[in-house]
Design an enzyme around this catalytic site. Structure first.
Site, mmCIF file in Angstrom:
data_model
loop_
_atom_site.group_PDB
_atom_site.id
_atom_site.type_symbol
_atom_site.label_atom_id
_atom_site.label_comp_id
_atom_site.label_asym_id
_atom_site.label_seq_id
_atom_site.Cartn_x
_atom_site.Cartn_y
_atom_site.Cartn_z
ATOM 1 N N CYS A 163 0.861 -1.179 0.000
ATOM 2 C CA CYS A 163 0.000 0.000 0.000
ATOM 3 C C CYS A 163 0.901 1.234 0.000
ATOM 4 O O CYS A 163 1.814 1.328 0.833
ATOM 5 C CB CYS A 163 -0.895 -0.005 1.233
ATOM 6 S SG CYS A 163 -1.846 1.520 1.425
ATOM 7 N N ASP A 215 -0.399 -5.805 0.281
ATOM 8 C CA ASP A 215 -1.663 -6.051 -0.411
ATOM 9 C C ASP A 215 -1.501 -7.346 -1.194
ATOM 10 O O ASP A 215 -0.425 -7.634 -1.726
ATOM 11 C CB ASP A 215 -1.991 -4.902 -1.378
ATOM 12 C CG ASP A 215 -2.435 -3.641 -0.657
ATOM 13 O OD1 ASP A 215 -3.134 -3.756 0.354
ATOM 14 O OD2 ASP A 215 -2.085 -2.541 -1.123
ATOM 15 N N GLU A 258 8.047 -14.816 -22.099
ATOM 16 C CA GLU A 258 8.680 -15.976 -21.465
ATOM 17 C C GLU A 258 8.231 -15.997 -20.003
ATOM 18 O O GLU A 258 8.320 -14.989 -19.303
ATOM 19 C CB GLU A 258 10.200 -15.856 -21.614
ATOM 20 C CG GLU A 258 10.960 -17.110 -21.277
ATOM 21 C CD GLU A 258 11.161 -17.274 -19.790
ATOM 22 O OE1 GLU A 258 10.876 -18.386 -19.303
ATOM 23 O OE2 GLU A 258 11.574 -16.313 -19.132
ATOM 24 N N SER A 259 7.727 -17.138 -19.537
ATOM 25 C CA SER A 259 7.054 -17.204 -18.236
ATOM 26 C C SER A 259 7.970 -16.926 -17.053
ATOM 27 O O SER A 259 7.528 -16.330 -16.068
ATOM 28 C CB SER A 259 6.347 -18.550 -18.064
ATOM 29 O OG SER A 259 7.277 -19.608 -18.104
#
Length: 148
Positions: free
Chosen positions: A46, A53, A69-70
């Site tokens: 936050c 959060d 690309e992951s």
């Protein structure tokens, strides 16, 4: 396109801005298909209180010439862990960066944020209308219900 992270040891970037997203050629150009990434444990801070959060993100996109690309996406999303921003800024900012760099045919993001102060906030954004003929399944993330 030489991915920096794939097959390498990679440290978590110090910020989302410092994160490098890798893109590789789309192996199925010219075919409409959808890619979905789900990040059920996304975190940021936050900007007012500095408290964490938490969100469940769902990113759907129809690739253009490249795909993200992951591993680099995972590192990019992880860089938000110590990043202070409102839910809206995180959610839309992630989508806008992917659209600007990857140039997909279409992209949408659903940010399903867990409550702070008793109010869950869900943020949705998409780059436009999905292409004709693209199967776009529902994101199926239920609204927050508490201990119901």
């Amino acid at each position: 396109m030489n991915p920096l992270h794939l097959g390498q040891t990679s440290a978590l970037p110090v910020s989302p801005e410092a994160a490098v997203l890798d893109y590789v050629p789309n192996p199925r150009t010219g075919r409409p298909y959808l890619v979905r990434f789900t990040a059920p444990e996304f975190t940021s801070l936050c900007p007012v209180t500095g408290q964490p959060d938490f969100a469940h993100l769902v990113i759907d996109y129809a690739p253009g010439e490249t795909i993200v690309e992951s591993k680099s996406l995972k590192l990019f999303l992880g860089a938000f862990r110590n990043h202070a921003a409102f839910h809206e800024d995180c959610t839309v900012g992630i989508a806008e960066r992917l659209v600007a760099e990857m140039m997909p045919v279409w992209l949408r993001i659903g940010g399903y944020w867990y409550p702070r102060g008793g109010i869950p906030i869900d943020v949705f954004w998409q780059s436009g209308e999905p292409p004709a003929g693209l199967w776009v399944p529902a994101q199926d993330v239920p609204g927050y219900r508490g201990r119901g």
